[in-house]
Design an enzyme around this catalytic site. Structure first.
Site, PDB file in Angstrom:
ATOM      1  N   GLU A  40      79.635 -42.503 -66.565  1.00  0.00           N
ATOM      2  CA  GLU A  40      78.531 -41.924 -67.340  1.00  0.00           C
ATOM      3  C   GLU A  40      77.422 -42.962 -67.462  1.00  0.00           C
ATOM      4  O   GLU A  40      77.560 -43.962 -68.170  1.00  0.00           O
ATOM      5  CB  GLU A  40      79.005 -41.503 -68.732  1.00  0.00           C
ATOM      6  CG  GLU A  40      77.877 -40.968 -69.610  1.00  0.00           C
ATOM      7  CD  GLU A  40      78.268 -40.819 -71.067  1.00  0.00           C
ATOM      8  OE1 GLU A  40      77.368 -40.849 -71.924  1.00  0.00           O
ATOM      9  OE2 GLU A  40      79.478 -40.675 -71.358  1.00  0.00           O
ATOM     10  N   ARG A  44      69.565 -44.734 -71.705  1.00  0.00           N
ATOM     11  CA  ARG A  44      69.123 -45.636 -72.769  1.00  0.00           C
ATOM     12  C   ARG A  44      68.220 -46.747 -72.258  1.00  0.00           C
ATOM     13  O   ARG A  44      67.614 -47.473 -73.045  1.00  0.00           O
ATOM     14  CB  ARG A  44      70.342 -46.248 -73.479  1.00  0.00           C
ATOM     15  CG  ARG A  44      71.230 -45.218 -74.163  1.00  0.00           C
ATOM     16  CD  ARG A  44      72.461 -45.873 -74.769  1.00  0.00           C
ATOM     17  NE  ARG A  44      73.414 -44.876 -75.251  1.00  0.00           N
ATOM     18  CZ  ARG A  44      74.604 -45.156 -75.742  1.00  0.00           C
ATOM     19  NH1 ARG A  44      74.995 -46.426 -75.816  1.00  0.00           N
ATOM     20  NH2 ARG A  44      75.416 -44.198 -76.160  1.00  0.00           N
ATOM     21  N   LYS A 127      82.198 -33.373 -76.584  1.00  0.00           N
ATOM     22  CA  LYS A 127      82.338 -34.782 -76.917  1.00  0.00           C
ATOM     23  C   LYS A 127      82.320 -34.912 -78.438  1.00  0.00           C
ATOM     24  O   LYS A 127      81.335 -34.552 -79.074  1.00  0.00           O
ATOM     25  CB  LYS A 127      81.186 -35.586 -76.306  1.00  0.00           C
ATOM     26  CG  LYS A 127      81.167 -37.053 -76.727  1.00  0.00           C
ATOM     27  CD  LYS A 127      80.108 -37.825 -75.964  1.00  0.00           C
ATOM     28  CE  LYS A 127      78.825 -37.963 -76.747  1.00  0.00           C
ATOM     29  NZ  LYS A 127      77.917 -38.990 -76.171  1.00  0.00           N
TER      30      LYS A 127
END
Length: 206
Positions: A40, A44, A127
């Site tokens: 993943e 960011r 999640k």
């Protein structure tokens, strides 16, 4: 592969933030060499999309995009080669973007109500985020009774020591973790050490 297939491929999905573009490929190779194939790559940092594109060329890697917070990011990530997406939460705009882009989404939820809203929209792989502040193992056990058809990837505050507690739950397919990609090891190019961390993580499911 379905999203559930992807989740079941690796016991741990590393949460990756790329600060330097040249780190993307050797990091992916190091993780795959240790048995961690699902990666993943978060948005960011400014290098997220470029890293996704680079990592998709690494044999065995299954690359997704993390930290999806804006609708326009879905198509951009898909075009970069991401085969799944992860978001910290779920909004109507993100739901629409996921459906229009065709990018399988693992949305973040924190409460039973959020789980139910996501399920109503067709999301049954979720999640739990942030997992430990949200209640961790106790929360997942509590949700399993009334909502048994939902499968989770808890992420946030989980370590290699606590991951087994989550992985033994019936409604957990994998966990997310940032301990596989320490910034100091990446910055110093210590790929062998990252491979060792990946091997330890890939053995957690037994």
């Amino acid at each position: 592969m379905t999203l559930l297939d992807i989740m079941r491929t690796s016991a741990v999905i590393p949460v990756i933030a790329i600060d330097e573009p040249e780190h993307a490929v050797p990091l992916a190779k190091a993780l795959v060499a240790g048995g961690i194939r699902v990666l993943e790559v978060t948005l960011r940092t400014p290098h997220g999309l470029g890293a996704i594109k680079a990592m998709t060329a690494v044999e065995g890697a299954i690359v997704g995009v993390g930290t999806l917070t804006q609708p326009e990011e879905f198509a951009a990530a898909r075009d970069a080669g991401a085969v799944f997406g992860v978001s910290p939460g779920l909004t109507p705009a993100l739901i629409a973007a996921a459906k229009s882009s065709g990018l399988p989404l693992l949305p973040g939820v924190m409460t039973p109500s959020e789980v139910m809203v996501a399920r109503e929209q067709g999301f049954k792989q979720l999640k739990l985020f942030p997992a430990v502040p949200a209640g961790g193992v106790g929360m997942l056990n509590g949700i399993a009774g009334p909502l048994p058809d939902v499968t989770f990837c808890p992420t946030g505050g989980i370590s290699i020591e606590t991951a087994p507690q989550f992985l033994k739950l019936k409604n957990v397919a994998c966990v997310g973790g940032s301990w596989l990609t320490p910034k100091d090891l990446i910055a110093n190019g210590e790929w062998d050490k990252i491979t060792e961390l990946a091997k330890a993580a890939s053995s957690l499911r037994g």
